[in-house]
Design a protein around this motif. Structure first.
Motif, PDB file in Angstrom:
ATOM      1  N   ALA A  80       0.905  -1.231   0.015  1.00 22.44           N
ATOM      2  CA  ALA A  80       0.050   0.154   0.059  1.00 22.44           C
ATOM      3  C   ALA A  80       0.945   1.223   0.082  1.00 22.44           C
ATOM      4  CB  ALA A  80      -1.083  -0.082   1.237  1.00 22.44           C
ATOM      5  N   GLU A  81       2.246   1.302   0.397  1.00 26.87           N
ATOM      6  CA  GLU A  81       3.151   2.233   0.699  1.00 26.87           C
ATOM      7  C   GLU A  81       3.859   2.536  -0.688  1.00 26.87           C
ATOM      8  OE1 GLU A  81       3.114   4.571   2.865  1.00 26.87           O
ATOM      9  OE2 GLU A  81       1.593   3.464   3.892  1.00 26.87           O
ATOM     10  N   THR A  82       3.734   1.610  -1.734  1.00 28.66           N
ATOM     11  CA  THR A  82       4.592   1.734  -2.939  1.00 28.66           C
ATOM     12  C   THR A  82       3.718   2.791  -3.976  1.00 28.66           C
ATOM     13  OG1 THR A  82       3.497  -0.200  -4.069  1.00 28.66           O
ATOM     14  CG2 THR A  82       5.285  -0.638  -2.715  1.00 28.66           C
ATOM     15  N   PRO A  83       4.723   3.227  -4.803  1.00 29.69           N
ATOM     16  CA  PRO A  83       4.532   4.229  -5.724  1.00 29.69           C
ATOM     17  C   PRO A  83       3.684   3.449  -6.869  1.00 29.69           C
ATOM     18  CG  PRO A  83       6.690   3.843  -5.977  1.00 29.69           C
ATOM     19  CD  PRO A  83       6.409   3.441  -4.579  1.00 29.69           C
ATOM     20  N   GLU A  84       3.855   2.342  -7.151  1.00 29.56           N
ATOM     21  CA  GLU A  84       3.210   1.330  -8.135  1.00 29.56           C
ATOM     22  C   GLU A  84       1.440   1.314  -7.543  1.00 29.56           C
ATOM     23  OE1 GLU A  84       7.617   0.959  -8.567  1.00 29.56           O
ATOM     24  OE2 GLU A  84       5.887   0.691  -6.782  1.00 29.56           O
ATOM     25  N   TRP A  85       1.536   1.150  -6.378  1.00 33.56           N
ATOM     26  CA  TRP A  85      -0.003   0.823  -5.862  1.00 33.56           C
ATOM     27  C   TRP A  85      -0.565   2.278  -5.762  1.00 33.56           C
ATOM     28  CZ3 TRP A  85      -3.651  -2.491  -5.406  1.00 33.56           C
ATOM     29  CH2 TRP A  85      -4.768  -2.149  -4.641  1.00 33.56           C
ATOM     30  N   GLN A  86      -0.081   3.478  -5.470  1.00 31.68           N
ATOM     31  CA  GLN A  86      -0.683   4.602  -5.559  1.00 31.68           C
ATOM     32  C   GLN A  86      -0.977   4.944  -6.907  1.00 31.68           C
ATOM     33  OE1 GLN A  86      -1.706   6.098  -2.965  1.00 31.68           O
ATOM     34  NE2 GLN A  86      -0.783   4.582  -1.867  1.00 31.68           N
ATOM     35  N   GLU A  87      -0.201   4.681  -7.986  1.00 29.34           N
ATOM     36  CA  GLU A  87      -0.520   4.810  -9.222  1.00 29.34           C
ATOM     37  C   GLU A  87      -1.786   4.077  -9.895  1.00 29.34           C
ATOM     38  OE1 GLU A  87       1.689   4.729 -13.671  1.00 29.34           O
ATOM     39  OE2 GLU A  87       2.860   4.150 -11.967  1.00 29.34           O
ATOM     40  N   TYR A  88      -1.756   2.634  -9.503  1.00 23.07           N
ATOM     41  CA  TYR A  88      -2.772   1.786  -9.665  1.00 23.07           C
ATOM     42  C   TYR A  88      -4.223   2.503  -9.237  1.00 23.07           C
ATOM     43  CZ  TYR A  88      -6.187  -2.109  -9.463  1.00 23.07           C
ATOM     44  OH  TYR A  88      -7.121  -2.947  -9.472  1.00 23.07           O
ATOM     45  N   ILE A  89      -4.264   2.945  -7.845  1.00 26.06           N
ATOM     46  CA  ILE A  89      -5.445   3.312  -7.374  1.00 26.06           C
ATOM     47  C   ILE A  89      -5.702   4.584  -8.299  1.00 26.06           C
ATOM     48  CG2 ILE A  89      -6.124   4.815  -5.420  1.00 26.06           C
ATOM     49  CD1 ILE A  89      -5.893   2.054  -4.571  1.00 26.06           C
ATOM     50  N   GLU A  90      -4.890   5.534  -8.554  1.00 24.85           N
ATOM     51  CA  GLU A  90      -5.148   6.653  -9.373  1.00 24.85           C
ATOM     52  C   GLU A  90      -5.678   6.381 -10.596  1.00 24.85           C
ATOM     53  OE1 GLU A  90      -3.419  10.632 -10.943  1.00 24.85           O
ATOM     54  OE2 GLU A  90      -2.244   9.680  -9.447  1.00 24.85           O
TER      55      GLU A  90
END
Length: 354
Positions: free
Chosen positions: A308-318
């Motif tokens: 949940a802290e990775t930039p890849e997950w944040q990008e996926y969410i967005e």
């Protein structure tokens, strides 16, 4: 209001974070040999932490076998996309030392896949992702399980929905859709039988006073093809799955279930703006089979927290237009209980279940 159900092409159907393994701090020694020894020890401790991203502690003897990841729906849908994104991040950051295989065990609105996971009780090498059907399928079928039978890892996100028509449709607004539906009941497609995809149009139809025929699909590809081929009048879907076709003009979004408009959907209004109270979403989370060792559960909670802290997950969410919503272990269970209770109340009110 009566709602007809038709089943089409229906086959009966990880956030790491825990603490780093660092040893107790050592007092510095005066001698050169002692200093060198302390430096070596510190380096070893640093390597141990760096060897497992985020300092996630691997349970002794665990990780030697392939992890079997069950996806309870067909390829291309939100559950499938999220699962494969999680697997990719876990492997990229080496958060699980063994191999991971993803299996689409589709059928019965998730009953097949989660039934398989249920039968893996105690198996630390089985895992699955959840969706709205994880809560609704046991309400309308004898699955032999309910959501709280499984070992909770965590909630990762929630997913709102959008009502869509084909661009060839003469309907351009939600008001026009209601007018047409009152004159001639439309066919509306969604993933799963009695699922969030069904709940949304049911609430909408009740409040707008029209009837409709619900057509259930088990895979997003089939659902989308049916709308594009004009076999359906409308569908309910996750906006992230069809954003490209919406922005290209092949599909037209009429309304969004979220509390606020999505910039990516242009001037598409929310249902709430037009005085329709919908307010339901899909829970995107992770579970293990029943009776899994608590140490394994804690490991996977830590893994998914790390993800949940990775930039890849944040990008996926967005990119997939999800709402990040994190809840772990018992908090995830409480979320499932509360949301499941809400779904059950709505479905009973709609007459979809007895």
């Amino acid at each position: 209001m009566k709602t007809k159900l038709r089943w089409f092409g229906l086959v009966f159907c990880l956030t790491l974070v825990t603490a780093a393994c660092a040893g107790d701090d050592q007092d510095g020694a005066a001698g050169g040999a002692e200093t060198e020894e302390a430096g070596t020890e510190d380096a070893t401790e640093e390597e141990a932490a760096d060897g497992e991203p985020g300092g996630v502690a691997l349970p002794e003897g665990y990780g030697e076998e392939t992890l079997d990841w069950t996806i309870a729906f067909g390829p291309g849908g939100g559950n499938d996309i999220m699962s494969r994104e999680l697997i990719e991040i876990i492997q990229q950051y080496e958060l699980y030392p063994g191999n991971i295989t993803a299996e689409n065990r589709e059928g019965g609105s998730g009953a097949t896949g989660w039934g398989y996971l249920l039968n893996q009780a105690g198996n630390p090498y089985a895992i699955s992702s959840t969706s709205g059907s994880f809560l609704t399928t046991p309400l309308q079928a004898d699955t032999g399980w309910v959501a709280t039978d499984f070992t909770p890892v965590g909630l990762m996100a929630t997913d709102e929905l959008v009502l869509l028509v084909n661009d060839s449709s003469p309907i351009t607004t939600l008001e026009e859709f209601v007018e047409a539906a009152q004159a001639d009941p439309p066919s509306i497609g969604g993933i799963g039988i009695v699922n969030v995809d069904f709940i949304v149009p049911s609430l909408f139809a009740t409040q707008a006073d029209f009837e409709f025929e619900y057509v259930s699909f088990n895979a997003a590809g089939e659902l989308n093809t049916a709308l594009l081929s004009e076999s359906l009048d409308a569908i309910v879907s996750n906006p992230g799955e069809l954003l490209g076709q919406i922005q290209s003009g092949d599909l037209r979004a009429l309304a969004f279930t979220g509390a606020e408009r999505l910039e990516e959907l242009g001037d598409t209004p929310t249902f709430a703006e037009l005085d329709y109270e919908i307010g339901v979403s899909l829970p995107r989370g992770i579970v293990l089979p029943p009776d899994v060792d608590p140490e394994i559960q804690e490991y996977w909670i830590s893994v998914m927290q790390e993800v949940a802290e990775t930039p890849e997950w944040q990008e996926y969410i967005e990119d997939n237009l999800l709402s990040e919503n994190l809840a772990w272990d018992e908090d995830f269970t409480a979320f499932l209980e509360d949301t499941g209770g809400t779904f059950e109340t709505i479905l009973r009110e709609q007459g979809a279940i007895e």
